[in-house]
Enzyme design. Structure first.
Site, PDB file in Angstrom:
ATOM      1  N   ARG A 183     -83.537  96.160 -65.971  1.00 64.27           N
ATOM      2  CA  ARG A 183     -83.142  97.044 -64.872  1.00 64.27           C
ATOM      3  C   ARG A 183     -81.774  96.632 -64.335  1.00 64.27           C
ATOM      4  O   ARG A 183     -80.933  97.494 -64.037  1.00 64.27           O
ATOM      5  CB  ARG A 183     -84.183  97.024 -63.755  1.00 64.27           C
ATOM      6  CG  ARG A 183     -85.497  97.688 -64.124  1.00 64.27           C
ATOM      7  CD  ARG A 183     -86.453  97.707 -62.946  1.00 64.27           C
ATOM      8  NE  ARG A 183     -85.992  98.604 -61.891  1.00 64.27           N
ATOM      9  CZ  ARG A 183     -86.444  98.582 -60.642  1.00 64.27           C
ATOM     10  NH1 ARG A 183     -87.356  97.686 -60.276  1.00 64.27           N
ATOM     11  NH2 ARG A 183     -85.981  99.432 -59.750  1.00 64.27           N
ATOM     12  N   CYS A 240     -83.151  93.881 -54.234  1.00 63.89           N
ATOM     13  CA  CYS A 240     -83.953  94.177 -55.423  1.00 63.89           C
ATOM     14  C   CYS A 240     -83.907  95.688 -55.595  1.00 63.89           C
ATOM     15  O   CYS A 240     -82.848  96.286 -55.450  1.00 63.89           O
ATOM     16  CB  CYS A 240     -85.382  93.643 -55.257  1.00 63.89           C
ATOM     17  SG  CYS A 240     -86.217  94.207 -53.755  1.00 63.89           S
TER      18      CYS A 240
END
Length: 282
Positions: A183, A240
Site C-alpha cells: 500500500r 496510516c
C-alpha cells in the site's frame, strides 16, 4: 496493584480480575472488511467482564468525505462514552483485540488523548489469553447506570497535526506510515481511492512492532529500532490509512520510553481525498 500505561500481560490482567481490582476491560476486535465481525466474535466469546467497543461507533467521529475514514470523535462525545464504560480517573483500563493490537491501540491512544493514563493494551490480545487457558464469557455485562462523563483534561494530552500543518512541515519532520509495504508503494490500495503515500514518509508497518505470535517486541529492541531514525521524538508524526494502525506505532514508541510524537488523524484517507495534495509512489 500496579498501574499499567502501555502494555499488560495475561498473567497481570488475570491477577487483577481474580483480586477484583477496579478494571475496565474493552474488547476492540474489528475487521475493516466486515465491520460486524468483531461484535459477533464478542457475542460468541470474550474476556470476563469485557464490554465491546466498535471502531466506527465508539472510536471515531462523523465522516464528511474529506476528513478520512476514521476521524477523531469529539472530545465531549468520547468523555461521555468513557463514562458509560465505567472509566474514571485512576481506574485501570485494558483494551484488547485479536489482530495484533491496532484497534486496541486506537482505544489506548484515544483515552490517553482524553487525559486518562491508566490504560494499557493486552500484550498478545485475545489469542494470548486463550493460549494461557484463561476463562471466557459469552454474556454481556449489564449497562452501567448513574455514570458521569469522564473529566477530560482541558487540552488534549496527546499531540496531533492536521493536513495543512503536516504539508507545511514536510521535509522538517519524520512522517511514519504504518501501512504495509504494498500500500505504501502504491502497488495496491484496497480501501482508499488513490494509491501511494505522502511524499517523504518512512515506512514502518505496524506489525514490525511484534514478534511471531503477536506479542510486542521487548522495549529495548523497539527503542533501538526507533533510535536508528536519529530523529527527536517531538519531530515524529505518525499516520496510516485512517489514523488507526498509526496508534500501534505510537504505543510501541511510548512503550520504548519515547513519548511525545504526534498523530496525523486523517492520515492517507484524508490526504488523498484532496487532489491538490502531493502523492508519491514507489
Amino acid at each position: 496493584m500496579d498501574t499499567y500505561r502501555t502494555l499488560i500481560d495475561v498473567e497481570a490482567l488475570a491477577a487483577r480480575l481474580a483480586a477484583s481490582a477496579p478494571t475496565v476491560v474493552l474488547d476492540c476486535r474489528f475487521d475493516l472488511a466486515d465491520p460486524s465481525a468483531g461484535e459477533a466474535a464478542y457475542e460468541a466469546k470474550h474476556l470476563p467482564g469485557a464490554r465491546y467497543v466498535h471502531l466506527d461507533r465508539d472510536l471515531s467521529g462523523l465522516k464528511t468525505g474529506r476528513n478520512g475514514r476514521h476521524p477523531l470523535p469529539e472530545r465531549v462525545a468520547l468523555a461521555a462514552w468513557a463514562g458509560r464504560m465505567g472509566i474514571a480517573p485512576g481506574v485501570q483500563v485494558v483494551a484488547y483485540d485479536d489482530q495484533g493490537g491496532p484497534y486496541a491501540a486506537r482505544c489506548w491512544w484515544l483515552l490517553r488523548w482524553l487525559g486518562h493514563e491508566a490504560v494499557a493494551v493486552l500484550d498478545g490480545g485475545f489469542s494470548a489469553w486463550r493460549a494461557a487457558g484463561q476463562a471466557f464469557e459469552d454474556d454481556e455485562p449489564a449497562p452501567l447506570t448513574g455514570t458521569s462523563p469522564y473529566p477530560a483534561a482541558a487540552k488534549p494530552a496527546m499531540p496531533t497535526v492536521d493536513a495543512d500543518a503536516l504539508q507545511s512541515a514536510l521535509g522538517r519532520v519524520r512522517l511514519v506510515d504504518a501501512r504495509n509495504g504494498a500500500r505504501f508503494r502504491g502497488e495496491t490500495e484496497p480501501l482508499d481511492p488513490v494509491a501511494g503515500h505522502i511524499p517523504g514518509a518512512t515506512l514502518r508497518f505496524f506489525q514490525d512492532n511484534l514478534v511471531p505470535g503477536g506479542r510486542f517486541k521487548p522495549a529495548e529492541q523497539l527503542r533501538a529500532e526507533f533510535d536508528a531514525w536519529a530523529t527527536p521524538t517531538d519531530r515524529v508524526v505518525h499516520q496510516c490509512g485512517s489514523g488507526v494502525t498509526a496508534c500501534h506505532n505510537l504505543l510501541a514508541m511510548t512503550h520504548a520510553g519515547l513519548e511525545g510524537s504526534a498523530l496525523y488523524p486523517g492520515s492517507w484517507s484524508e490526504w488523498c481525498a484532496d487532489p491538490a495534495r502531493p502523492v508519491a509512489t514507489g
